[in-house]
Design a protein around this motif. Structure first.
Motif, PDB file in Angstrom:
ATOM      1  N   VAL A 104      45.257  39.996  32.094  1.00 58.54           N
ATOM      2  CA  VAL A 104      44.030  40.875  32.006  1.00 58.54           C
ATOM      3  C   VAL A 104      42.939  39.907  32.443  1.00 58.54           C
ATOM      4  O   VAL A 104      42.127  40.092  33.360  1.00 58.54           O
ATOM      5  CB  VAL A 104      43.988  41.696  31.034  1.00 58.54           C
ATOM      6  N   THR A 124      43.068  38.485  35.890  1.00 62.01           N
ATOM      7  CA  THR A 124      42.802  39.352  37.011  1.00 62.01           C
ATOM      8  C   THR A 124      41.561  39.899  37.354  1.00 62.01           C
ATOM      9  O   THR A 124      40.614  39.860  38.314  1.00 62.01           O
ATOM     10  CB  THR A 124      43.631  40.845  36.641  1.00 62.01           C
ATOM     11  N   VAL A 125      40.766  40.013  35.775  1.00 62.91           N
ATOM     12  CA  VAL A 125      39.510  40.418  35.968  1.00 62.91           C
ATOM     13  C   VAL A 125      38.377  39.338  36.414  1.00 62.91           C
ATOM     14  O   VAL A 125      37.510  39.616  37.059  1.00 62.91           O
ATOM     15  CB  VAL A 125      38.619  41.008  34.509  1.00 62.91           C
ATOM     16  N   VAL A 139      40.370  47.063  28.208  1.00 63.29           N
ATOM     17  CA  VAL A 139      40.564  47.429  29.454  1.00 63.29           C
ATOM     18  C   VAL A 139      39.759  48.845  29.784  1.00 63.29           C
ATOM     19  O   VAL A 139      39.132  49.069  30.760  1.00 63.29           O
ATOM     20  CB  VAL A 139      41.817  47.292  29.935  1.00 63.29           C
ATOM     21  N   HIS A 160      49.754  45.897  33.827  1.00 65.41           N
ATOM     22  CA  HIS A 160      48.351  45.388  33.497  1.00 65.41           C
ATOM     23  C   HIS A 160      47.821  45.303  35.069  1.00 65.41           C
ATOM     24  O   HIS A 160      46.606  45.630  35.391  1.00 65.41           O
ATOM     25  CB  HIS A 160      47.843  44.371  32.616  1.00 65.41           C
ATOM     26  N   GLU A 161      48.542  44.276  35.665  1.00 66.33           N
ATOM     27  CA  GLU A 161      47.621  43.923  36.981  1.00 66.33           C
ATOM     28  C   GLU A 161      47.665  45.164  38.120  1.00 66.33           C
ATOM     29  O   GLU A 161      46.430  45.410  38.442  1.00 66.33           O
ATOM     30  CB  GLU A 161      48.549  42.933  37.850  1.00 66.33           C
ATOM     31  N   LEU A 209      45.009  47.534  36.763  1.00 61.04           N
ATOM     32  CA  LEU A 209      43.499  47.052  36.826  1.00 61.04           C
ATOM     33  C   LEU A 209      43.164  46.963  38.361  1.00 61.04           C
ATOM     34  O   LEU A 209      41.931  47.623  38.705  1.00 61.04           O
ATOM     35  CB  LEU A 209      43.538  45.567  36.464  1.00 61.04           C
ATOM     36  N   PRO A 221      34.501  45.763  37.753  1.00 62.86           N
ATOM     37  CA  PRO A 221      35.491  45.435  36.646  1.00 62.86           C
ATOM     38  C   PRO A 221      35.460  45.981  35.224  1.00 62.86           C
ATOM     39  O   PRO A 221      34.044  46.544  34.933  1.00 62.86           O
ATOM     40  CB  PRO A 221      35.173  44.041  36.783  1.00 62.86           C
TER      41      PRO A 221
END
Length: 612
Positions: free
Chosen positions: A425, A428-429, A512, A559-560, A563, A573
């Motif tokens: 997470v 990625t963000v 998230v 999660h990826e 997101l 984001p």
């Protein structure tokens, strides 16, 4: 080499390292990896002592008060906002008058002991020289060699030499120098980034040629010189060449003006440089026939081929018992697999190996206690080294070195998450913020996880943090606080420089979704049908969407893609995750003076969509 001491050399004010075995040097930029290798080369290799510069000396900043007076009753600040002249401080940089590097050599074979006769000292159990009356019975011999660089301010000149500390008094300017011929006998090899397979004198390949059969080597080079000379003579006598030379001599009557007797073409010949065999050998470059390309110059095959052959030469020269190999920035020019492979081969071949590297793959070829990590703290260089594990807890912690910390070797700081989901997470963000905001790497931060899979979790953060701090990292922990026990949190705070905590009872999935509209959450959840048989939010009331999506993300590890879809919907984001990353970047600075525990403020969870 059992001990290295550096005093006022380049960026090191002082440095002392006990080194009975192999050493791999890594760490943050400008922490001195290359300087350590250069210091060793200055002592042990005569050819490395060319052209010293003032930058080889430790630079000292001198601060003094500027002259000037203020009028009585005047404010002690000038109109431009600066302190008055009397209060201003002037700074200048001055070099130390000398630099010194000392190396202790042990495990000397009988020939080297004889060579250093008169300068041998007894060696203690720690590999350091001791007085003979303090040595254990039958203690082995060792010898200390030192390099001295002195700056004479009167004549503004640098002088350098290598000497025996046992028979010298630097304070009185008395030095017993070590002859260059003596140091050439030492089995020390410097792995340079130069071109491999060179035939010129002094090259690794030439050293092997001369050692195998000196007479045959001399005969082979004589044949080459004779044949090249003969071929050059034939070339000069060829009609096409002679005719062109004749035209050149006749132009402007130059041929008649050079000597009393007019110069003709028979008096003009050709040879390689000064005509010596060495001049010819310097111009010869290796060719290699790889694949179907034919015999191309080695440089045409790319940097990897040349670098690998260079390492092969070092392995070739490391056959002498106890040979020491020095290499700077090892692995930079080869792929990751060969970097690790060649480092392992060198380690197995050498009596002692000193490598500096930026590549974690190179460090994997060494035992953990052979890693020396160099850092900078407050402008000062420091070094860190792991100890061999003495209990089960340390053994478990050491498992995290290769998987988590080696990839971060050159980063000043690490941010430790609870496990792989959190790492994904935040990572990625961190990428999604570009180009509007700088990533954590710009602040010198590497994201790592406290273990992977089942061995992760908040309880593992202190284990990884303690290991990271022992290697000189600045350590920041990122914790969820969804169900953490207070005792565990206290352990984390004690093991880390800074702890960033999500709001109470908030897991990473909740962070998230915090502050995101339910409609956007539903739209992002619908994209998960590419990985699931059914949309997790399909048919679920708005008030339960958040919990259902959170549970699905955690259980299915999606999660990826979620997101990516969420940012596509919201065009920004997740705000709480961004807030965490901003705090991590600020806390990574050595000048950070904020709280040691940062609590992220809560953001309302998504509200239910209004009924249509």
């Amino acid at each position: 080499m059992s001990k290295l001491m550096i005093d006022s050399f380049r960026g090191f004010r002082s440095f002392e390292l006990r080194c009975p075995g192999h050493v791999v040097l890594s760490g943050v930029p400008r922490a001195g990896r290359s300087d350590v290798i250069s210091a060793l080369a200055r002592v042990l290799l005569p050819e490395s002592r060319t052209s010293p510069t003032m930058s080889d000396l430790w630079q000292t900043t001198i601060t003094a008060a500027a002259t000037g007076d203020t009028e009585p009753g005047k404010d002690e600040e000038s109109s431009d906002g600066q302190p008055p002249a009397a209060a201003q401080r002037l700074s200048s940089v001055e070099p130390r008058p000398y630099a010194n590097v000392e190396v202790t050599l042990t495990d000397l074979d009988p020939e080297l002991e004889q060579l250093f006769e008169g300068f041998l000292e007894r060696c203690g159990p720690d590999g350091c020289a001791v007085a003979e009356d303090q040595a254990l019975p039958g203690a082995p011999w060792c010898v200390r060699l030192a390099y001295r660089l002195v700056y004479d301010s009167d004549v503004e000149a640098l002088e350098q030499f290598v000497y025996y500390p046992l028979a010298s008094n630097p304070t009185a300017g008395k030095y017993t120098r070590v002859p260059a011929s003596t140091r050439r006998v030492l089995p020390v090899v410097m792995l340079s980034a130069g071109r491999p397979l060179q035939l010129r004198a002094g090259s690794p390949l030439r050293r092997v040629i001369d050692e195998l059969d000196p007479a045959a080597a001399a005969a082979a080079f004589d044949v080459l010189r004779s044949r090249v000379t003969h071929a050059a003579e034939e070339l000069a006598g060829h009609d096409a060449v002679a005719q062109a030379v004749g035209v050149a001599l006749a132009s402007g009557g130059v041929g008649a003006c050079l000597t009393d007797t007019p110069l003709d073409t028979a008096q003009v010949g050709f040879r390689a440089d000064d005509g010596s065999a060495e001049a010819l050998l310097k111009s010869l470059q290796p060719t290699v026939n790889l694949d179907a390309a034919g015999p191309l110059a080695l440089a045409s095959h790319g940097s990897t081929a040349a670098a690998m052959l260079g390492v092969a030469e070092a392995i070739m020269l490391a056959t002498a018992p106890g040979a020491v190999i020095l290499a700077d920035d090892f692995g930079d020019q080869v792929d990751t697999a060969n970097a690790e492979h060649l480092a392992a081969r060198l380690r197995a071949s050498a009596g002692q190996l000193w490598l500096s590297t930026r590549r974690p793959e190179v460090a994997r070829a060494f035992d953990p206690e052979e890693l020396v990590r160099l850092t900078r703290h407050g402008g000062e260089r420091t070094w860190h080294r792991l100890k061999r594990p003495a209990d089960r807890g340390r053994i478990r912690a050491m498992r995290q070195l290769h998987t988590q910390l080696l990839p971060a070797l050159t980063s000043p700081a690490v941010a430790i998450t609870e496990g792989p989901h959190d790492l994904v997470v935040y990572g990625t963000v961190d990428r999604q913020r570009l180009p509007g905001a700088a990533p954590l790497s710009a602040a010198g931060v590497r994201l790592v996880a406290a273990g992977t899979g089942q061995d992760g979790g908040i309880g593992e953060i202190p284990v990884v943090a303690d290991l990271a701090r022992s290697l000189g990292f600045r350590v920041i922990a990122l914790i969820d606080r969804d169900k953490a026990e207070e005792q565990t949190i206290k352990q984390i705070e004690a093991s880390c420089d800074v702890v960033v905590r999500l709001p109470s009872r908030t897991a990473i999935e909740g962070a998230v979704l915090a502050g995101v509209d339910i409609a956007k959450v539903r739209a992002a959840s619908a994209t998960l049908t590419a990985f699931l048989s059914q949309d997790p939010a399909d048919g679920v009331p708005d008030v339960k969407v958040v919990e259902v999506v959170k549970r699905s993300l955690h259980k299915k590890s999606l999660h990826e893609p979620f997101l990516d879809a969420l940012v596509e919907e919201t065009k920004t984001p997740p705000p709480m995750i961004v807030d965490v990353l901003n705090h991590v970047a600020a806390a990574a600075s050595p000048s950070y003076s904020g709280p040691a525990v940062i609590d992220i403020p809560p953001i309302p969870l998504p509200s239910a969509a209004s009924p249509s």
